[in-house]
Design a protein around this motif. Structure first.
Motif, PDB file in Angstrom:
ATOM      1  N   VAL A 153      -2.489  -2.351  -3.264  1.00  0.00           N
ATOM      2  CA  VAL A 153      -2.188  -3.165  -4.446  1.00  0.00           C
ATOM      3  C   VAL A 153      -2.133  -4.623  -4.023  1.00  0.00           C
TER       4      VAL A 153
ATOM      5  N   VAL B  22      -4.759   5.726 -10.590  1.00  0.00           N
ATOM      6  CA  VAL B  22      -3.752   4.682 -10.352  1.00  0.00           C
ATOM      7  C   VAL B  22      -3.735   3.726 -11.544  1.00  0.00           C
TER       8      VAL B  22
ATOM      9  N   VAL C 211      -3.712   3.739  -1.394  1.00  0.00           N
ATOM     10  CA  VAL C 211      -3.814   2.857  -2.542  1.00  0.00           C
ATOM     11  C   VAL C 211      -3.299   1.478  -2.121  1.00  0.00           C
TER      12      VAL C 211
ATOM     13  N   SER D 254       0.843  -1.196   0.000  1.00  0.00           N
ATOM     14  CA  SER D 254       0.000   0.000   0.000  1.00  0.00           C
ATOM     15  C   SER D 254       0.878   1.246   0.000  1.00  0.00           C
TER      16      SER D 254
ATOM     17  N   CYS E   8      -3.440  -8.664 -11.045  1.00  0.00           N
ATOM     18  CA  CYS E   8      -3.173  -7.620 -10.054  1.00  0.00           C
ATOM     19  C   CYS E   8      -4.300  -6.584 -10.049  1.00  0.00           C
ATOM     20  N   THR E   9      -4.639  -6.126  -8.884  1.00  0.00           N
ATOM     21  CA  THR E   9      -5.702  -5.136  -8.737  1.00  0.00           C
ATOM     22  C   THR E   9      -5.267  -4.040  -7.775  1.00  0.00           C
ATOM     23  N   ASN E  10      -5.992  -2.932  -7.816  1.00  0.00           N
ATOM     24  CA  ASN E  10      -5.755  -1.883  -6.825  1.00  0.00           C
ATOM     25  C   ASN E  10      -7.081  -1.381  -6.286  1.00  0.00           C
TER      26      ASN E  10
END
Length: 215
Positions: free
Chosen positions: A212, A161, A210, A141, A170-172
């Protein structure tokens, strides 16, 4: 304690009667951020790339008297200012704070910095913050904020982002900070901030996080 990057705007606000109310409270500068999370060949996070778009007032003031009148300023025109701006941010850890779970992530020296004017006359500062050690993307993060809240950050609503070379899946997720109530905002005067103890980290209270995550 102020970064010279914002000093010219602060002086302008202080001497302008029309901006007297702005000069009396924080923040003074507004930035819309576009953040890129950069991955290496092994799927680890290697850097965060910033693109900070400054507000109209700051953009107009910082470019005043630079280059030819009526022409859009290039990276070359603003190269000296880009260098000094990034160097001045060192005092505040470049406004870049990251963790893996609860462990602080260490960054190296910034690279690839530039400053330029867009066709809409807004100024954009770009630079890359490499991680000293590539980090696993699991539970990574980061937050971008000014601890003194002299500068207010907001992620771009359309492209806040993004990933570069991210592994599949992968995600955020952006966890927004709770905005201050009207009465709380009224307390954010210069005297309030000058009364904070050294090392106070007020800005983190208003910073989005954020998060991740990768498989």
């Amino acid at each position: 304690m102020r970064v010279r990057l914002w000093l010219r705007l602060a002086l302008m606000a202080g001497f302008s009667a029309s901006l007297a109310n702005v000069a009396a409270a924080h923040p003074h500068v507004w930035i819309t951020g576009q953040e890129q999370v950069i991955f290496g060949p092994k799927g680890e996070i290697t850097a965060i790339r910033h693109a900070w778009i400054f507000d109209e007032m700051y953009s107009a003031f910082v470019t005043e008297g630079v280059g030819k009148k009526g022409e859009i300023l290039t990276k070359e025109d603003l190269a000296p200012l880009a260098k000094s701006n990034v160097e001045d941010l060192a005092e505040f850890d470049y406004f870049t704070h990251a963790k893996i779970q609860s462990v602080k992530v260490e960054f190296g020296e910034p690279t690839d910095y530039s400053l330029e004017e867009r066709p809409d006359k807004l100024v954009v500062l770009r630079f890359t913050m490499p991680l000293k050690t590539p980090a696993t993307a699991k539970l990574f993060s980061f937050q971008v904020y000014d601890p003194t809240y002299f500068v207010a950050f907001e992620l771009d609503k359309q492209n806040g982002v993004s990933f570069v070379n991210a592994p599949k899946g992968c995600t955020n997720n952006v966890a927004g900070a709770k905005p201050l109530a009207a009465e709380e905002s009224k307390k954010l005067t210069e005297s309030f901030f000058s009364g904070l103890s050294p090392g106070s980290d007020f800005g983190v209270k208003l910073a989005s996080a954020v998060i991740v995550a990768c498989p």
